[in-house]
Design a protein around this motif. Sequence first.
Motif, PDB file in Angstrom:
ATOM      1  N   UNK A 117      35.581 -41.647 -15.102  1.00  0.00           N
ATOM      2  CA  UNK A 117      34.225 -41.703 -14.582  1.00  0.00           C
ATOM      3  C   UNK A 117      33.554 -40.342 -14.796  1.00  0.00           C
ATOM      4  N   UNK A 118      32.291 -40.345 -15.258  1.00  0.00           N
ATOM      5  CA  UNK A 118      31.611 -39.068 -15.503  1.00  0.00           C
ATOM      6  C   UNK A 118      31.384 -38.291 -14.212  1.00  0.00           C
ATOM      7  N   UNK A 119      31.275 -36.964 -14.375  1.00  0.00           N
ATOM      8  CA  UNK A 119      30.989 -36.144 -13.200  1.00  0.00           C
ATOM      9  C   UNK A 119      29.549 -36.378 -12.739  1.00  0.00           C
ATOM     10  N   UNK A 120      29.208 -35.855 -11.584  1.00  0.00           N
ATOM     11  CA  UNK A 120      27.903 -36.127 -10.972  1.00  0.00           C
ATOM     12  C   UNK A 120      26.747 -35.622 -11.842  1.00  0.00           C
ATOM     13  N   UNK A 121      26.905 -34.460 -12.470  1.00  0.00           N
ATOM     14  CA  UNK A 121      25.822 -33.939 -13.319  1.00  0.00           C
ATOM     15  C   UNK A 121      25.578 -34.845 -14.522  1.00  0.00           C
ATOM     16  N   UNK A 122      26.661 -35.317 -15.127  1.00  0.00           N
ATOM     17  CA  UNK A 122      26.527 -36.235 -16.261  1.00  0.00           C
ATOM     18  C   UNK A 122      25.870 -37.527 -15.807  1.00  0.00           C
ATOM     19  N   UNK A 123      26.302 -38.043 -14.673  1.00  0.00           N
ATOM     20  CA  UNK A 123      25.742 -39.299 -14.152  1.00  0.00           C
ATOM     21  C   UNK A 123      24.255 -39.145 -13.843  1.00  0.00           C
ATOM     22  N   UNK A 126      22.177 -37.062 -15.231  1.00  0.00           N
ATOM     23  CA  UNK A 126      21.481 -36.964 -16.514  1.00  0.00           C
ATOM     24  C   UNK A 126      21.317 -38.348 -17.136  1.00  0.00           C
ATOM     25  N   UNK A 127      22.337 -39.184 -17.037  1.00  0.00           N
ATOM     26  CA  UNK A 127      22.235 -40.551 -17.548  1.00  0.00           C
ATOM     27  C   UNK A 127      21.155 -41.332 -16.807  1.00  0.00           C
ATOM     28  N   UNK A 128      21.133 -41.222 -15.506  1.00  0.00           N
ATOM     29  CA  UNK A 128      20.125 -41.927 -14.702  1.00  0.00           C
ATOM     30  C   UNK A 128      18.732 -41.427 -15.053  1.00  0.00           C
ATOM     31  N   UNK A 129      18.574 -40.115 -15.201  1.00  0.00           N
ATOM     32  CA  UNK A 129      17.267 -39.574 -15.554  1.00  0.00           C
ATOM     33  C   UNK A 129      16.822 -40.064 -16.931  1.00  0.00           C
ATOM     34  N   UNK A 152      13.184 -43.641 -20.103  1.00  0.00           N
ATOM     35  CA  UNK A 152      13.001 -44.780 -21.007  1.00  0.00           C
ATOM     36  C   UNK A 152      12.164 -45.864 -20.338  1.00  0.00           C
ATOM     37  N   UNK A 153      12.448 -46.162 -19.079  1.00  0.00           N
ATOM     38  CA  UNK A 153      11.666 -47.167 -18.348  1.00  0.00           C
ATOM     39  C   UNK A 153      10.208 -46.724 -18.204  1.00  0.00           C
ATOM     40  N   UNK A 154      10.000 -45.462 -17.899  1.00  0.00           N
ATOM     41  CA  UNK A 154       8.641 -44.936 -17.747  1.00  0.00           C
ATOM     42  C   UNK A 154       7.863 -45.099 -19.048  1.00  0.00           C
ATOM     43  N   UNK A 155       8.487 -44.757 -20.171  1.00  0.00           N
ATOM     44  CA  UNK A 155       7.811 -44.884 -21.469  1.00  0.00           C
ATOM     45  C   UNK A 155       7.496 -46.336 -21.798  1.00  0.00           C
ATOM     46  N   UNK A 156       8.425 -47.215 -21.512  1.00  0.00           N
ATOM     47  CA  UNK A 156       8.198 -48.636 -21.753  1.00  0.00           C
ATOM     48  C   UNK A 156       7.053 -49.152 -20.886  1.00  0.00           C
ATOM     49  N   UNK A 157       7.060 -48.803 -19.613  1.00  0.00           N
ATOM     50  CA  UNK A 157       5.984 -49.249 -18.723  1.00  0.00           C
ATOM     51  C   UNK A 157       4.628 -48.721 -19.179  1.00  0.00           C
ATOM     52  N   UNK A 158       4.578 -47.462 -19.576  1.00  0.00           N
ATOM     53  CA  UNK A 158       3.314 -46.895 -20.047  1.00  0.00           C
ATOM     54  C   UNK A 158       2.822 -47.637 -21.287  1.00  0.00           C
ATOM     55  N   UNK A 159       3.728 -47.930 -22.211  1.00  0.00           N
ATOM     56  CA  UNK A 159       3.351 -48.657 -23.430  1.00  0.00           C
ATOM     57  C   UNK A 159       2.850 -50.056 -23.094  1.00  0.00           C
ATOM     58  N   UNK A 160       3.490 -50.724 -22.138  1.00  0.00           N
ATOM     59  CA  UNK A 160       3.046 -52.058 -21.723  1.00  0.00           C
ATOM     60  C   UNK A 160       1.663 -52.009 -21.093  1.00  0.00           C
TER      61      UNK A 160
END
Length: 88
Positions: free
Chosen positions: A1-7, A9-12, A17-25
């Motif tokens: 399991x990745x460490x907290x910093x890696x996790x 960063x993945x969540x961010x 990606x979601x923010x960019x998709x929503x803006x494009x929509x």
Amino acid sequence: MPDIDTRLTQIEGRMIAHRRLLARLVLRLAPDLQADLLGWIEDREILHDGQEDPGSLPTELSVLPLSIAEEFQEIRKLVATMPPRRDD
């Protein structure tokens, strides 16, 4: 399991990606629908619980609502900086 910093960063990265998709929509909407949705987003950019003071320190209870309001701000700002809608 990745460490907290890696996790974190993945969540961010996923959130960006979601923010960019929503803006494009939003940009793909007809102008009247786009304006309506952007108005709805703007209404949610500021907390309406008396905690709007930027100098106040967030508590554990306020972190989530503050984060949500900040995310709405980020989405609206991203929409404003993207090129206008194109008809493909």
